[in-house]
Design an enzyme around this catalytic site. Structure first.
Site, PDB file in Angstrom:
ATOM      1  N   HIS A 129       0.845  -1.201   0.000  1.00 33.15           N
ATOM      2  CA  HIS A 129       0.000   0.000   0.000  1.00 33.15           C
ATOM      3  C   HIS A 129       0.878   1.247   0.000  1.00 33.15           C
ATOM      4  O   HIS A 129       1.776   1.382   0.822  1.00 33.15           O
ATOM      5  CB  HIS A 129      -0.915   0.011   1.222  1.00 33.15           C
ATOM      6  N   TYR A 189      -8.900   5.750   7.665  1.00 33.22           N
ATOM      7  CA  TYR A 189      -8.975   6.162   9.072  1.00 33.22           C
ATOM      8  C   TYR A 189     -10.006   7.284   9.141  1.00 33.22           C
ATOM      9  O   TYR A 189      -9.765   8.370   8.582  1.00 33.22           O
ATOM     10  CB  TYR A 189      -7.613   6.673   9.556  1.00 33.22           C
ATOM     11  N   PRO A 213      -3.498   0.788  18.864  1.00 29.58           N
ATOM     12  CA  PRO A 213      -3.274   0.285  17.502  1.00 29.58           C
ATOM     13  C   PRO A 213      -3.438   1.306  16.382  1.00 29.58           C
ATOM     14  O   PRO A 213      -3.138   0.984  15.222  1.00 29.58           O
ATOM     15  CB  PRO A 213      -4.315  -0.847  17.364  1.00 29.58           C
ATOM     16  N   LYS A 251       1.699   0.151  14.947  1.00 28.66           N
ATOM     17  CA  LYS A 251       3.118   0.063  15.319  1.00 28.66           C
ATOM     18  C   LYS A 251       3.509  -1.149  16.173  1.00 28.66           C
ATOM     19  O   LYS A 251       4.690  -1.505  16.223  1.00 28.66           O
ATOM     20  CB  LYS A 251       3.535   1.328  16.092  1.00 28.66           C
ATOM     21  N   TYR A 271       4.416   6.705   9.737  1.00 34.48           N
ATOM     22  CA  TYR A 271       3.581   5.524   9.466  1.00 34.48           C
ATOM     23  C   TYR A 271       4.398   4.440   8.757  1.00 34.48           C
ATOM     24  O   TYR A 271       4.315   3.264   9.091  1.00 34.48           O
ATOM     25  CB  TYR A 271       2.361   5.930   8.633  1.00 34.48           C
TER      26      TYR A 271
HETATM   27  P1  RFL Z   1       2.398 -11.228  21.748  1.00 40.37           P
HETATM   28  O1  RFL Z   1       1.977 -11.365  20.347  1.00 40.37           O
HETATM   29  O2  RFL Z   1       1.398 -10.811  22.768  1.00 40.37           O
HETATM   30  O3  RFL Z   1       3.043 -12.626  22.154  1.00 40.37           O
HETATM   31  C1  RFL Z   1       3.354 -12.944  23.507  1.00 40.37           C
HETATM   32  C2  RFL Z   1       3.195 -14.437  23.669  1.00 40.37           C
HETATM   33  O4  RFL Z   1       3.601 -14.820  24.978  1.00 40.37           O
HETATM   34  C3  RFL Z   1       2.705 -15.795  25.445  1.00 40.37           C
HETATM   35  N1  RFL Z   1       2.822 -15.837  26.918  1.00 40.37           N
HETATM   36  C4  RFL Z   1       3.576 -16.733  27.587  1.00 40.37           C
HETATM   37  N2  RFL Z   1       4.337 -17.743  27.165  1.00 40.37           N
HETATM   38  C5  RFL Z   1       4.979 -18.484  28.104  1.00 40.37           C
HETATM   39  N3  RFL Z   1       4.884 -18.259  29.438  1.00 40.37           N
HETATM   40  C6  RFL Z   1       4.136 -17.248  29.905  1.00 40.37           C
HETATM   41  N4  RFL Z   1       4.050 -17.004  31.204  1.00 40.37           N
HETATM   42  C7  RFL Z   1       3.429 -16.423  28.962  1.00 40.37           C
HETATM   43  N5  RFL Z   1       2.608 -15.361  29.069  1.00 40.37           N
HETATM   44  C8  RFL Z   1       2.253 -15.011  27.828  1.00 40.37           C
HETATM   45  C9  RFL Z   1       1.356 -15.365  24.917  1.00 40.37           C
HETATM   46  O5  RFL Z   1       0.434 -16.442  24.882  1.00 40.37           O
HETATM   47  C10 RFL Z   1       1.747 -14.876  23.516  1.00 40.37           C
HETATM   48  O6  RFL Z   1       1.663 -15.900  22.549  1.00 40.37           O
HETATM   49  O7  RFL Z   1       3.642 -10.218  21.901  1.00 40.37           O
HETATM   50  P2  RFL Z   1       4.807  -9.824  20.866  1.00 40.37           P
HETATM   51  O8  RFL Z   1       5.464 -11.050  20.297  1.00 40.37           O
HETATM   52  O9  RFL Z   1       5.610  -8.825  21.591  1.00 40.37           O
HETATM   53  O10 RFL Z   1       4.054  -9.141  19.640  1.00 40.37           O
HETATM   54  C11 RFL Z   1       3.385  -7.909  19.812  1.00 40.37           C
HETATM   55  C12 RFL Z   1       2.186  -7.812  18.859  1.00 40.37           C
HETATM   56  O11 RFL Z   1       1.387  -8.985  19.014  1.00 40.37           O
HETATM   57  C13 RFL Z   1       1.324  -6.573  19.113  1.00 40.37           C
HETATM   58  O12 RFL Z   1       2.131  -5.460  19.431  1.00 40.37           O
HETATM   59  C14 RFL Z   1       0.469  -6.197  17.885  1.00 40.37           C
HETATM   60  O13 RFL Z   1      -0.504  -7.171  17.617  1.00 40.37           O
HETATM   61  C15 RFL Z   1      -0.200  -4.845  18.080  1.00 40.37           C
HETATM   62  N6  RFL Z   1      -1.124  -4.484  16.981  1.00 40.37           N
HETATM   63  C16 RFL Z   1      -0.642  -3.979  15.779  1.00 40.37           C
HETATM   64  N7  RFL Z   1       0.677  -3.849  15.560  1.00 40.37           N
HETATM   65  C17 RFL Z   1       1.152  -3.406  14.347  1.00 40.37           C
HETATM   66  O14 RFL Z   1       2.371  -3.298  14.169  1.00 40.37           O
HETATM   67  N8  RFL Z   1       0.309  -3.097  13.295  1.00 40.37           N
HETATM   68  C18 RFL Z   1      -1.041  -3.203  13.428  1.00 40.37           C
HETATM   69  O15 RFL Z   1      -1.741  -2.987  12.451  1.00 40.37           O
HETATM   70  C19 RFL Z   1      -1.564  -3.620  14.709  1.00 40.37           C
HETATM   71  N9  RFL Z   1      -2.886  -3.750  14.891  1.00 40.37           N
HETATM   72  C20 RFL Z   1      -2.490  -4.679  17.135  1.00 40.37           C
HETATM   73  C21 RFL Z   1      -3.364  -4.285  16.064  1.00 40.37           C
HETATM   74  C22 RFL Z   1      -3.017  -5.249  18.277  1.00 40.37           C
HETATM   75  C23 RFL Z   1      -4.378  -5.412  18.388  1.00 40.37           C
HETATM   76  N10 RFL Z   1      -4.821  -6.038  19.569  1.00 40.37           N
HETATM   77  C24 RFL Z   1      -5.722  -7.115  19.579  1.00 40.37           C
HETATM   78  C25 RFL Z   1      -4.145  -5.766  20.808  1.00 40.37           C
HETATM   79  C26 RFL Z   1      -4.725  -4.435  16.179  1.00 40.37           C
HETATM   80  C27 RFL Z   1      -5.249  -4.978  17.350  1.00 40.37           C
HETATM   81  C28 RFL Z   1      -6.742  -5.088  17.449  1.00 40.37           C
HETATM   82  C1  PHB Z   2      -5.330  -4.127  10.918  1.00 39.86           C
HETATM   83  O1  PHB Z   2      -5.384  -4.369   9.706  1.00 39.86           O
HETATM   84  O2  PHB Z   2      -5.639  -4.964  11.774  1.00 39.86           O
HETATM   85  C2  PHB Z   2      -4.906  -2.775  11.367  1.00 39.86           C
HETATM   86  C3  PHB Z   2      -4.487  -1.853  10.428  1.00 39.86           C
HETATM   87  C4  PHB Z   2      -4.088  -0.589  10.840  1.00 39.86           C
HETATM   88  C5  PHB Z   2      -4.135  -0.257  12.177  1.00 39.86           C
HETATM   89  C6  PHB Z   2      -4.547  -1.182  13.114  1.00 39.86           C
HETATM   90  C7  PHB Z   2      -4.938  -2.453  12.716  1.00 39.86           C
HETATM   91  O3  PHB Z   2      -3.766   1.007  12.556  1.00 39.86           O
END
Ligand code: RFL
Ligand code: PHB
Length: 394
Positions: free
Chosen positions: A74, A204, A295, A299, A386
């Site tokens: 994109h 957005y 989110p 990032k 971004y």
């Molecule tokens: P994770 O993915 O939370 O993984 C941590 C893992 O540790 C496990 N765990 C354990 N394992 C062993 N022993 C324990 N005691 C434990 N306790 C926990 C968990 O089960 C899990 O599997 O962390 P990590 O690897 O640091 O990754 C971070 C990302 O997952 C997170 O920052 C992103 O998903 C945030 N986020 C977004 N980030 C982006 O860069 N671009 C996006 O578009 C974006 N959109 C989002 C998002 C997060 C969202 N939510 C649901 C919070 C959109 C949403 C809706």
């Molecule tokens: C997503 O596709 O899940 C998504 C995209 C952009 C954001 C957050 C989540 O800022």
């Protein structure tokens, strides 16, 4: 059972999985433990946007076969407000930088498949995880495997990649950490829908009922989000209400939001959190274990990947008598973390309706949005944040 490895990794999200792969490429052994099942980790709906630097990192690590085939490049986003939808052209503003839409679930599937194919030690569905002796040069990882066997792994270092609710950050003596935190007074309701996206790039949208985001997962699957109340009950949002509210917030004359079956529905709180330093003795925190962003700036996943790109060579140095990169790990990562924390806070507060906000606050947001789409300097600032800044090279 007593065993030995070089790096114990707690958590099988993107940070832990990529770290185990980067270490293996440097000839460093690791054991990765994860409390959830493999199926759960591969299905958990989360992020969708990869910065250029994240794509390059995955490509250089030999992990981008499917990403290069299926990722959707994109060149911009739309900002919608006050009845207009305006394009921010990243390529033109930043000299060609883009982002790639490729779901976190796919990144995680690719990483798990590769680690297993390479014979990596991954243990899913473990329980009773603990870390100990962190301020010695022989820290210990303890867990019970899925078959009920208790393990004690002697390590040279431990990587806490266990997310915001994990055990590693709380294992650091409280007086040694400083934390900064902001809870936002709203949440996101996210849906995955079996319908082609109604847009070519992410929208957005600022609306007086609250923020909305139109994202996507593939040419046939859409991902959409609605700002909802802080402690919203998902039962209050039957599918028809979600579609009606999305259509209202994205509504523009001559444009229609395509609707389809909802495959997944969840509510996410919005929080900024930074804890420092990201190291205690031989424990190194990475990803959501050390910092959370709301989110809106896309990032969180990118920060998690960027942390372990710095951590892998730092651990390599530490294990081979060069302490300097490990000593610099936290400060190096925190610069990027704070930039992303500020950008995510800025996007969030510009686009959401704060409960109790008065008309003055709304007018200030609209002025900021008009300025962002009409000033080349302001649009460039959004575009370079971004698409992300260059990664620290290994
Ligand atoms: P994770 O993915 O939370 O993984 C941590 C893992 O540790 C496990 N765990 C354990 N394992 C062993 N022993 C324990 N005691 C434990 N306790 C926990 C968990 O089960 C899990 O599997 O962390 P990590 O690897 O640091 O990754 C971070 C990302 O997952 C997170 O920052 C992103 O998903 C945030 N986020 C977004 N980030 C982006 O860069 N671009 C996006 O578009 C974006 N959109 C989002 C998002 C997060 C969202 N939510 C649901 C919070 C959109 C949403 C809706
Ligand atoms: C997503 O596709 O899940 C998504 C995209 C952009 C954001 C957050 C989540 O800022």
């Amino acid at each position: 059972m007593g065993t030995r490895t070089q790096v114990g990794i707690v958590g099988g999200g993107p940070a832990g999985l990529l770290l185990s792969h980067l270490l293996a490429r440097r000839g460093i052994d690791s054991v990765l433990i994860e409390i959830r099942s493999r199926e759960y980790c591969e299905a958990r709906q989360r992020a969708g946007v990869l910065e250029d630097g994240s794509v390059a990192l995955l490509r250089e690590a030999g992990l981008a076969d499917r990403l290069d085939r299926q990722g959707l490049v994109h060149g911009g986003i739309y900002l919608q407000f006050d009845g207009q939808r305006r394009h921010i052209d990243f390529r033109e503003l930043t000299g060609g930088r883009t982002v790639t839409v490729y779901a976190q679930t796919e990144v995680v599937k690719d990483l798990i498949a590769r680690r297993l194919a390479d014979g990596g030690a991954l243990e899913f569905s473990v329980t009773d995880t603990a870390v100990d002796d962190l301020d010695t040069d022989r820290p210990v990882l303890r867990y019970t495997d899925a078959a009920g066997n208790r393990h004690e792994v002697a390590c040279d270092a431990i990587a806490g990649c266990d997310g915001f609710h994990g055990i590693c950050r709380p294992a650091i003596p409280p007086g040694l950490l400083t934390a900064w935190e902001r809870d936002y007074p709203y949440a996101w309701l996210g849906i995955l829908a079996d319908v082609p996206p109604s847009t070519d790039e992410l929208i957005y949208a600022h609306h007086q009922n609250g923020f909305a985001l139109h994202s996507l997962r593939s040419p046939t699957i859409s991902r959409l989000y609605l700002q909802v109340e802080h402690n919203e009950d998902i039962a209050a949002w039957p599918d028809e209400r979600i579609w009606a509210e999305l259509a209202r917030r994205f509504g523009l004359p001559g444009w229609t939001l395509q609707q389809g079956p909802i495959l997944d529905k969840s509510i996410t709180p919005m929080r900024s959190f930074v804890s420092a330093p990201m190291r205690f003795g031989r424990l190194f925190l990475a990803g959501d274990a050390a910092h959370i962003v709301p989110p809106t700036g896309a990032k969180g996943l990118n920060l998690a990947l960027a942390d372990v790109a710095v951590l892998a060579p730092a651990l390599d140095g530490l294990l081979h008598g060069n302490d300097k990169p490990a000593a610099e790990y936290s400060a190096t990562c925190l610069q990027r973390v704070w930039r992303s924390t500020h950008f995510s806070w800025w996007m969030t507060t510009m686009l959401h309706r704060r409960p109790g906000a008065d008309e003055m606050e709304m007018q200030l947001q609209l002025s900021q949005l008009r300025y962002t789409v009409s000033s080349r300097a302001a649009a460039t600032s959004l575009a370079e944040n971004y698409t992300g800044f260059p990664l620290t090279k290994e």
